[in-house]
Design a protein around this motif. Structure first.
Motif, mmCIF file in Angstrom:
data_model
loop_
_atom_site.group_PDB
_atom_site.id
_atom_site.type_symbol
_atom_site.label_atom_id
_atom_site.label_comp_id
_atom_site.label_asym_id
_atom_site.label_seq_id
_atom_site.Cartn_x
_atom_site.Cartn_y
_atom_site.Cartn_z
ATOM 1 N N PHE A 161 -1.127 7.986 7.766
ATOM 2 C CA PHE A 161 -0.024 7.216 7.202
ATOM 3 C C PHE A 161 -0.022 7.251 5.672
ATOM 4 O O PHE A 161 0.814 6.599 5.048
ATOM 5 N N LYS A 162 -0.970 7.978 5.077
ATOM 6 C CA LYS A 162 -1.042 8.137 3.617
ATOM 7 C C LYS A 162 -1.145 6.794 2.901
ATOM 8 O O LYS A 162 -0.413 6.523 1.932
ATOM 9 N N LEU A 163 -2.054 5.958 3.370
ATOM 10 C CA LEU A 163 -2.250 4.633 2.782
ATOM 11 C C LEU A 163 -3.448 4.681 1.834
ATOM 12 O O LEU A 163 -4.595 4.554 2.258
ATOM 13 N N ASP B 290 0.868 -1.180 0.000
ATOM 14 C CA ASP B 290 0.000 0.000 0.000
ATOM 15 C C ASP B 290 0.906 1.231 0.000
ATOM 16 O O ASP B 290 1.206 1.818 1.041
ATOM 17 N N SER B 291 1.359 1.574 -1.188
ATOM 18 C CA SER B 291 2.325 2.675 -1.310
ATOM 19 C C SER B 291 1.981 3.515 -2.548
ATOM 20 O O SER B 291 1.183 3.081 -3.376
ATOM 21 N N ALA C 130 -5.239 5.737 8.565
ATOM 22 C CA ALA C 130 -4.993 5.493 7.142
ATOM 23 C C ALA C 130 -4.701 6.806 6.427
ATOM 24 O O ALA C 130 -3.861 6.869 5.518
ATOM 25 N N SER D 184 3.508 5.741 0.665
ATOM 26 C CA SER D 184 2.942 6.042 1.963
ATOM 27 C C SER D 184 3.991 6.755 2.807
ATOM 28 O O SER D 184 5.133 6.958 2.386
ATOM 29 N N GLN E 136 -7.470 3.492 2.632
ATOM 30 C CA GLN E 136 -8.525 4.510 2.626
ATOM 31 C C GLN E 136 -9.657 4.115 1.691
ATOM 32 O O GLN E 136 -10.841 4.248 2.025
#
Length: 433
Positions: A94-96, A38-39, A91, A41, A100
Motif C-alpha cells: 500500500f506504499k505506506l 500516512d501519505s 505496508a 500512498s 513501514q
C-alpha cells in the motif's frame, strides 16, 4: 511553458470526505484525514484521480484492520510474528512510508521458537554484545529483501514471505529472557552449558559471558583482583601479558618476592569480553583444567618440577595463550616435546594439593622423603628425550593455575590441585554410575 511546482500535499485528500475501500470481502469507509496521515500512498494516489470511486483490493481484511488502526491514529496491536510479517508486506504493497518505518523500528521482536510465540522487547538486547543478534539480523533481512524484490522487479504484489520460525527449544529461550530481565535461575552445570550454546546461536554474546562460570575475588596478600575461569571458557583475544614496567600489584616488592623467592614473575591477565571492558586494569588469571591431561613430574636429583600437558587440553592451551605469548617474544613451540607434550617448568610451593584424596601440606618434603622406585622422563636434558631418572609422577584430575612470565620465560604456578599417584588410586576415585 513551464509548469508550476507541484507540492507534496497536492496528493492529499479532502479531510472530511469518506472514501470506500473494498478489501477482500469487507468494505471499509475511511476519511480523507486518516488516509492523509500516512501519505503519499496507493490510497491517496487512487482517490486523487477517483474521488467517488470504490478501490477494490484483493488482500486480507484481517490484516487491513490493523492498517486501519494505524491510519486512524491508534497503535498497531500486533499479536505474533504472522501478523507482523503480513502487516509489513501490506505496508509495502500500500506504499505506506510511516507504517513501514514504525514496523522497522518496532520496540519488539515477534518470533516463533519451537512452536511457541514470543514478544521480545528490543530494549533487553540493547547492550553491546547482545545488540547485533540473530533476531535483529533476521528482521533486517525480511525488510530489505521484501522491499528490494518488490521495487526492483516491479511485481504486482509483494512476494510471499513466511513468518520467522526458529527450530530451537522455547524453554531455553524463556530462560534467557528471564536472565535478560534481571531474574535469577538455579542452573545445573548441564543446563548452564545448554543456555550458553543457545546464546552463541542467537548471538547473545554478552549474556553468554554472564553465564560463564567465574569467580572474582580480591587477593589481600598480592593486593590485586583475581579471576578463576575454566580454560575452555577463556577467550584468547582478551588475554594479556603485563609489561615489565607494570607491577601486578601495589604490594611492596619485598613481600611480593616471597611468593616466588628466586625471581619476579608476572601473572598473565584476563578481561572478560563485554563484562570487563570498562575495567582500568585486567585481573590476574587463574585458569581451571578439569581434564585428566595434566601430569606433574618431580625429578629427585635435579630437584625440579615440570608439568606436561597433552590431548585436548594442549590444543586449548595453545589456542588461548600462543598468540599473546608470541606477541611478547615467547615461543610456545620451544616447550613442546616430540611425543606431543607441552612441558613447562612448574612451581607447586604455593598450591593446596590433595594426593590420592589426602591433603598434602608440603609436596616438596614428600618428594624428598619418598623412596623412589619410579623412573620418569628427564625433562632437564633435552638432548636425551627418553632418558629416565628417579622421580615421581602425579596425574592431576583437576587443577587451578597461573601462568607466569618473566624475561621471555614461562612458569606454570599451581594454585590448587587434586592428584593421583597411580592407576590403582585413579580407579579408587571413580564413582559408580
Amino acid at each position: 511553458m513551464s509548469l508550476p511546482v507541484v507540492l507534496a500535499n497536492t496528493t492529499h485528500l479532502p479531510p472530511e470526505q469518506m472514501f470506500s475501500l473494498q478489501v477482500g470481502t469487507k468494505l471499509f469507509q475511511v476519511s480523507g484525514y486518516s488516509l492523509n496521515s500516512d501519505s503519499p500512498s496507493l490510497f491517496t494516489e487512487f482517490f486523487v484521480e477517483n474521488k467517488n470511486a470504490t478501490l477494490f483490493i484483493d488482500r486480507s481484511p484481517q490484516v487491513f484492520k490493523l492498517i486501519m488502526d494505524h491510519l486512524q491514529g491508534y497503535s498497531v496491536n500486533i499479536k505474533d510474528e504472522s501478523q507482523f510479517t503480513f502487516c509489513f508486506l501490506d505496508a509495502v504493497y500500500f506504499k505506506l512510508p510511516r507504517l513501514q518505518d514504525l514496523l522497522k523500528n518496532c520496540e519488539y521482536y515477534y518470533i516463533c521458537v519451537g512452536g511457541q510465540h514470543f514478544k521480545l522487547a528490543k530494549a533487553l538486547l540493547s547492550q553491546p554484545g547482545n545488540s547485533l543478534n540473530y533476531f535483529g539480523l533476521t528482521c533486517r533481512s525480511l525488510f530489505d529483501d521484501v522491499q528490494a524484490v518488490y521495487l526492483t522487479m516491479n511485481l504486482a504484489r509483494p512476494p510471499p514471505q513466511s513468518p520467522p520460525y526458529v527450530n530451537r527449544s522455547p524453554a531455553f529461550l524463556a530462560d534467557l529472557i528471564t536472565l535478560l530481565q534481571g531474574g535469577m535461575l538455579d542452573l545445573t552445570p548441564e543446563r548452564r552449558q545448554s543456555l550458553m550454546q543457545e546464546c552463541r546461536y542467537y548471538r547473545f554474546l554478552r549474556l553468554e559471558q554472564q553465564l560463564v562460570p567465574a569467580q572474582i575475588s580480591w587477593n589481600p596478600l598480592l593486593q590485586t583482583e583475581e579471576i578463576i575461569i575454566n580454560l575452555k571458557d577463556v577467550r584468547c583475544k582478551f588475554v594479556s601479558v603485563p609489561k615489565s614496567d607494570q607491577s601486578p600489584s601495589q604490594e611492596p616488592a619485598a613481600k611480593r618476592r616471597r611468593l616466588l623467592p628466586d625471581c619476579h614473575w608476572y601473572a598473565v591477565q584476563y578481561k572478560r569480553p563485554y563484562l570487563d571492558s570498562d575495567l582500568p586494569q585486567a585481573r590476574e588469571l587463574i585458569f581451571q583444567i578439569s581434564a585428566c591431561e595434566v601430569t606433574l613430574f618431580f625429578i629427585k636429583n635435579a630437584k625440579t618440577i615440570h608439568v606436561a600437558i597433552s590431548g585436548h587440553t594442549l590444543v586449548r592451551f595453545r589456542s588461548v595463550f600462543q598468540k599473546v605469548l608470541a606477541e611478547n617474544n615467547i615461543d610456545l613451540n620451544a616447550y613442546e616435546r616430540q611425543n606431543s607434550l607441552l612441558v613447562l617448568p612448574a612451581c607447586v610451593s604455593l598450591s593446596s594439593m590433595h594426593v590420592n584424596g589426602m591433603p598434602c601440606r608440603n609436596i616438596s618434603s614428600v618428594v624428598d622423603e619418598m623412596q623412589f622406585k619410579e623412573q620418569v622422563i628427564d625433562f632437564n636434558n633435552p638432548n636425551h628425550i627418553n632418558q629416565l631418572v628417579p622421580g615421581l609422577k602425579l596425574d592431576l584430575t583437576k587443577s587451578l593455575w597461573k601462568l607466569g612470565v618473566q624475561d621471555n620465560k614461562l612458569l606454570m604456578i599451581a594454585v590448587k590441585a587434586e592428584a593421583v599417584s597411580g592407576l590403582k588410586e585413579y580407579y579408587r576415585a571413580l564413582d559408580y554410575i
